[in-house]
Design a protein around this motif. Structure first.
Motif, PDB file in Angstrom:
ATOM      1  N   MET A   1       0.896  -1.136   0.091  1.00  0.00           N
ATOM      2  CA  MET A   1       0.433  -0.096  -0.093  1.00  0.00           C
ATOM      3  C   MET A   1       0.435   1.322  -0.292  1.00  0.00           C
ATOM      4  O   MET A   1       1.662   1.481   0.724  1.00  0.00           O
ATOM      5  CB  MET A   1      -1.149  -0.027   1.622  1.00  0.00           C
ATOM      6  N   ALA A   2       0.974   2.380  -0.987  1.00  0.00           N
ATOM      7  CA  ALA A   2       1.996   3.423  -1.022  1.00  0.00           C
ATOM      8  C   ALA A   2       0.724   4.284  -0.022  1.00  0.00           C
ATOM      9  O   ALA A   2      -0.357   4.664  -0.071  1.00  0.00           O
ATOM     10  CB  ALA A   2       1.250   3.288  -2.693  1.00  0.00           C
ATOM     11  N   ALA A   3       1.998   5.431   0.725  1.00  0.00           N
ATOM     12  CA  ALA A   3       1.648   5.823   1.560  1.00  0.00           C
ATOM     13  C   ALA A   3       0.863   7.425   0.407  1.00  0.00           C
ATOM     14  O   ALA A   3       1.513   7.176  -0.161  1.00  0.00           O
ATOM     15  CB  ALA A   3       3.141   6.534   1.877  1.00  0.00           C
ATOM     16  N   SER A  16       0.207   8.722  10.323  1.00  0.00           N
ATOM     17  CA  SER A  16       0.006   7.954  11.352  1.00  0.00           C
ATOM     18  C   SER A  16       0.382   6.121  10.586  1.00  0.00           C
ATOM     19  O   SER A  16       0.217   5.147  12.012  1.00  0.00           O
ATOM     20  CB  SER A  16      -0.827   8.152  12.134  1.00  0.00           C
ATOM     21  N   ALA A  17      -0.252   5.792  10.133  1.00  0.00           N
ATOM     22  CA  ALA A  17      -0.118   4.653   9.567  1.00  0.00           C
ATOM     23  C   ALA A  17       1.675   3.848   9.870  1.00  0.00           C
ATOM     24  O   ALA A  17       1.444   2.776  10.487  1.00  0.00           O
ATOM     25  CB  ALA A  17      -0.609   4.177   7.936  1.00  0.00           C
ATOM     26  N   ALA A  18       2.634   4.485   9.175  1.00  0.00           N
ATOM     27  CA  ALA A  18       4.041   4.213   9.233  1.00  0.00           C
ATOM     28  C   ALA A  18       3.828   4.040  11.279  1.00  0.00           C
ATOM     29  O   ALA A  18       4.578   3.562  11.215  1.00  0.00           O
ATOM     30  CB  ALA A  18       4.974   5.236   9.190  1.00  0.00           C
ATOM     31  N   MET A  24       2.941  -2.084  15.671  1.00  0.00           N
ATOM     32  CA  MET A  24       2.850  -3.462  15.360  1.00  0.00           C
ATOM     33  C   MET A  24       3.962  -4.843  15.558  1.00  0.00           C
ATOM     34  O   MET A  24       3.767  -5.532  16.357  1.00  0.00           O
ATOM     35  CB  MET A  24       2.235  -3.776  14.702  1.00  0.00           C
ATOM     36  N   ASP A  25       5.125  -4.475  15.613  1.00  0.00           N
ATOM     37  CA  ASP A  25       6.060  -4.450  15.318  1.00  0.00           C
ATOM     38  C   ASP A  25       7.018  -4.935  16.360  1.00  0.00           C
ATOM     39  O   ASP A  25       7.498  -5.863  17.414  1.00  0.00           O
ATOM     40  CB  ASP A  25       7.396  -4.453  14.032  1.00  0.00           C
ATOM     41  N   TRP A  48      12.780  -1.455   9.258  1.00  0.00           N
ATOM     42  CA  TRP A  48      11.535   0.050   9.461  1.00  0.00           C
ATOM     43  C   TRP A  48      12.160   0.720   8.414  1.00  0.00           C
ATOM     44  O   TRP A  48      13.306   1.192   8.564  1.00  0.00           O
ATOM     45  CB  TRP A  48      10.894   0.282  10.484  1.00  0.00           C
ATOM     46  N   SER A  49      12.146   1.287   7.467  1.00  0.00           N
ATOM     47  CA  SER A  49      12.150   2.878   7.521  1.00  0.00           C
ATOM     48  C   SER A  49      11.022   3.915   7.083  1.00  0.00           C
ATOM     49  O   SER A  49      10.656   2.906   6.552  1.00  0.00           O
ATOM     50  CB  SER A  49      13.357   2.681   5.613  1.00  0.00           C
ATOM     51  N   PRO A  50      11.185   4.974   6.849  1.00  0.00           N
ATOM     52  CA  PRO A  50      10.161   5.739   7.013  1.00  0.00           C
ATOM     53  C   PRO A  50       9.498   5.470   5.687  1.00  0.00           C
ATOM     54  O   PRO A  50      10.684   6.082   4.528  1.00  0.00           O
ATOM     55  CB  PRO A  50      10.661   6.798   6.895  1.00  0.00           C
ATOM     56  N   PRO A  51       8.543   6.077   5.501  1.00  0.00           N
ATOM     57  CA  PRO A  51       7.908   5.473   3.853  1.00  0.00           C
ATOM     58  C   PRO A  51       8.688   7.163   3.596  1.00  0.00           C
ATOM     59  O   PRO A  51       8.589   8.189   3.788  1.00  0.00           O
ATOM     60  CB  PRO A  51       5.989   5.410   3.977  1.00  0.00           C
ATOM     61  N   GLU A  52       8.476   6.767   1.688  1.00  0.00           N
ATOM     62  CA  GLU A  52       9.413   7.881   1.406  1.00  0.00           C
ATOM     63  C   GLU A  52       7.817   8.925   0.796  1.00  0.00           C
ATOM     64  O   GLU A  52       6.762   8.492   0.628  1.00  0.00           O
ATOM     65  CB  GLU A  52       9.658   7.452   0.311  1.00  0.00           C
ATOM     66  N   ASP A  53       8.202  10.405   0.715  1.00  0.00           N
ATOM     67  CA  ASP A  53       6.931  11.223   0.265  1.00  0.00           C
ATOM     68  C   ASP A  53       5.975  11.542   1.156  1.00  0.00           C
ATOM     69  O   ASP A  53       5.167  11.830   1.307  1.00  0.00           O
ATOM     70  CB  ASP A  53       6.744  11.058  -0.971  1.00  0.00           C
TER      71      ASP A  53
END
Length: 113
Positions: A1-3, A16-18, A24-25, A48-53
């Motif tokens: 799922m793309a951010a 919030s989704a990140a 959960m981890d 984990w790495s923060p989603p881009e953009d």
């Protein structure tokens, strides 16, 4: 799922989704430490790495991110302590099984002959 992109004005929801994924981890590690997964195989989690953009972390989500970080640090410390305990237990078991505690063994010599 793309951010969602920050241009869409939904960067707070993306962060919030990140944070949900991070939470959960750490919850999985906490459950493992509590013994809830003794009879099940655990899936390894991806780094984990923060989603881009998604832009910078919104200030209103900072307390939640800090709380997740504190939980991660506590879980990492608990894992390290559990590993040390396991190593000690394995070393003790090895000594019990072999009868060797690492010290000199007594030697008896029969002089009656």
């Amino acid at each position: 799922m793309a951010a969602p992109s920050p241009q869409a004005g939904n960067w707070s929801a993306a962060w919030s989704a990140a944070l949900d994924a991070l939470e959960m981890d750490v919850a999985a590690v906490e459950e493992m430490l509590a013994g809830d997964h003794r009879d099940r195989d655990l899936q390894s989690s991806d780094a984990w790495s923060p989603p881009e953009d998604i832009g910078p972390l919104p200030l209103d989500l900072r307390p939640r991110a800090d709380a997740i970080l504190a939980r991660q640090l506590a879980a990492a410390q608990a894992l390290a302590m559990a590993m040390v305990g396991n190593r000690r237990q394995a070393a003790m078991l090895a000594r019990v099984e072999s009868g060797n505690d690492g010290g000199n063994r007594p030697v008896y010599v029969n002089y009656a002959a």
